[in-house]
Design an enzyme around this catalytic site. Structure first.
Site, short mmCIF file in Angstrom:
data_model
loop_
_atom_site.label_atom_id
_atom_site.label_comp_id
_atom_site.label_asym_id
_atom_site.label_seq_id
_atom_site.Cartn_x
_atom_site.Cartn_y
_atom_site.Cartn_z
N ASP A 27 0.85 -1.20 0.00
CA ASP A 27 0.00 0.00 0.00
C ASP A 27 0.88 1.24 0.00
O ASP A 27 1.40 1.65 1.04
CB ASP A 27 -0.90 0.02 1.23
CG ASP A 27 -2.09 -0.89 1.06
OD1 ASP A 27 -2.50 -1.53 2.05
OD2 ASP A 27 -2.64 -0.97 -0.05
N ASP A 168 -10.57 -5.09 -1.38
CA ASP A 168 -9.47 -4.62 -0.55
C ASP A 168 -10.00 -3.72 0.57
O ASP A 168 -10.51 -2.64 0.31
CB ASP A 168 -8.48 -3.83 -1.44
CG ASP A 168 -7.23 -3.43 -0.71
OD1 ASP A 168 -6.46 -2.60 -1.25
OD2 ASP A 168 -7.00 -3.92 0.42
N GLY A 170 -10.91 -4.40 5.06
CA GLY A 170 -11.83 -5.00 6.02
C GLY A 170 -12.15 -6.45 5.74
O GLY A 170 -13.17 -6.96 6.22
O1 LIG Z 1 -5.41 -0.12 0.55
C1 LIG Z 1 -5.80 -0.36 1.70
C2 LIG Z 1 -6.19 0.74 2.60
O2 LIG Z 1 -6.09 1.98 1.92
C3 LIG Z 1 -5.92 -1.76 2.12
O3 LIG Z 1 -4.98 -2.59 1.40
C4 LIG Z 1 -5.77 -1.96 3.63
O4 LIG Z 1 -4.45 -1.75 3.99
C5 LIG Z 1 -6.19 -3.37 3.97
O5 LIG Z 1 -6.04 -3.50 5.36
P1 LIG Z 1 -7.23 -4.15 6.22
O6 LIG Z 1 -8.47 -3.35 5.95
O7 LIG Z 1 -7.35 -5.58 5.75
O8 LIG Z 1 -6.73 -4.05 7.64
CO LIG Z 2 -4.58 -1.77 -0.62
#
Ligand SMILES: O=C(CO)[C@@H](O)[C@H](O)COP(=O)(O)O
Ligand SMILES: [Co+2]
Length: 216
Positions: A27, A168, A170
């Site tokens: 990310d 992507d 949660g």
């Molecule tokens: O791109 C993103 C957030 O901007 C995602 O890739 C999150 O980093 C995923 O993390 P979780 O929601 O799974 O904790």
């Molecule tokens: Co991401």
């Protein structure tokens, strides 16, 4: 890699590969497009030689086209995921990604309509539907994105092309079945995966739940 130990990114990459992940998503955040700042191509490049698993760069940064060669050639990212809002001329940049030999991902934030992909359906390799607002890990899954997942799956089916549908944000044991049942086939899990006793346990559990929801 957002929930990873930033002092030991290489170690976490090796552990994820050993656990059997299909890919590692980086990310990339610039503190402008999203209110957070993470890593860039040099950090990813440092980890590249440690593992063979494909890298995808999820670039949440303004003017990403200026550094595309560094992500693709230096950092060895096989997939470049871009947000249309960060691009002055999206279609031109999509063409550049493909011309450089990388796969093209287009990421749609929750409020970004599917129409942003229509014109690139002949180029795109992966449509990424954000199920959180980009910028941070550990946020709650936005279940109201599931109709958008279904519509995207229908658009992909109608295209006749092999296009991955990635979700992507949660993604956890509690939410992955909903996303999979709506039509997603690639799942990015950050904080939920790190919460398992081991990466291997998490990968197995999440993959099993997704496969069951997809009738596999
Ligand atoms: O791109 C993103 C957030 O901007 C995602 O890739 C999150 O980093 C995923 O993390 P979780 O929601 O799974 O904790
Ligand atoms: Co991401």
């Amino acid at each position: 890699m957002l929930p990873a130990d930033f002092a030991n990114l290489g170690r976490d990459c090796v552990a994820l590969e050993e656990a059997g992940v299909d890919r590692i998503q980086w990310d990339v955040m610039d503190g402008v497009f999203v209110p957070n700042l993470t890593f860039g191509p040099d950090v990813i490049a440092a980890c590249r030689p440690l593992v063979d698993v494909p890298f995808e760069a999820h670039i949440m940064a303004e003017r990403p086209e200026e550094m595309l060669p560094r992500y693709i050639e230096e950092a060895g990212c096989e997939m470049i995921i871009l947000h249309p809002e960060t691009l002055g001329q999206p279609h031109r940049v999509y063409q550049q990604v493909k011309q450089m030999g990388a796969k093209l991902g287009i990421a749609l934030s929750p409020a970004t309509p599917l129409t942003h992909v229509e014109h690139a359906i002949d180029l795109v390799d992966e449509i990424v539907l954000m199920t959180v607002n980009p910028g941070f890990g550990g946020q709650a899954y936005i279940a109201s994105m599931e109709p958008k997942i279904r519509m995207t799956a229908e658009m992909i089916a109608a295209s006749g092309r092999e296009i991955d549908l990635e979700v992507d944000g949660g993604i956890s044991a509690a939410t992955i079945a909903g996303a999979a049942g709506a039509g997603a086939n690639v799942f990015i899990s950050g904080s939920a995966l790190w919460k398992y006793d081991s990466f291997a346990e998490g990968v197995t559990d999440l993959r099993t739940r997704a496969d069951a929801a997809r009738g596999r």
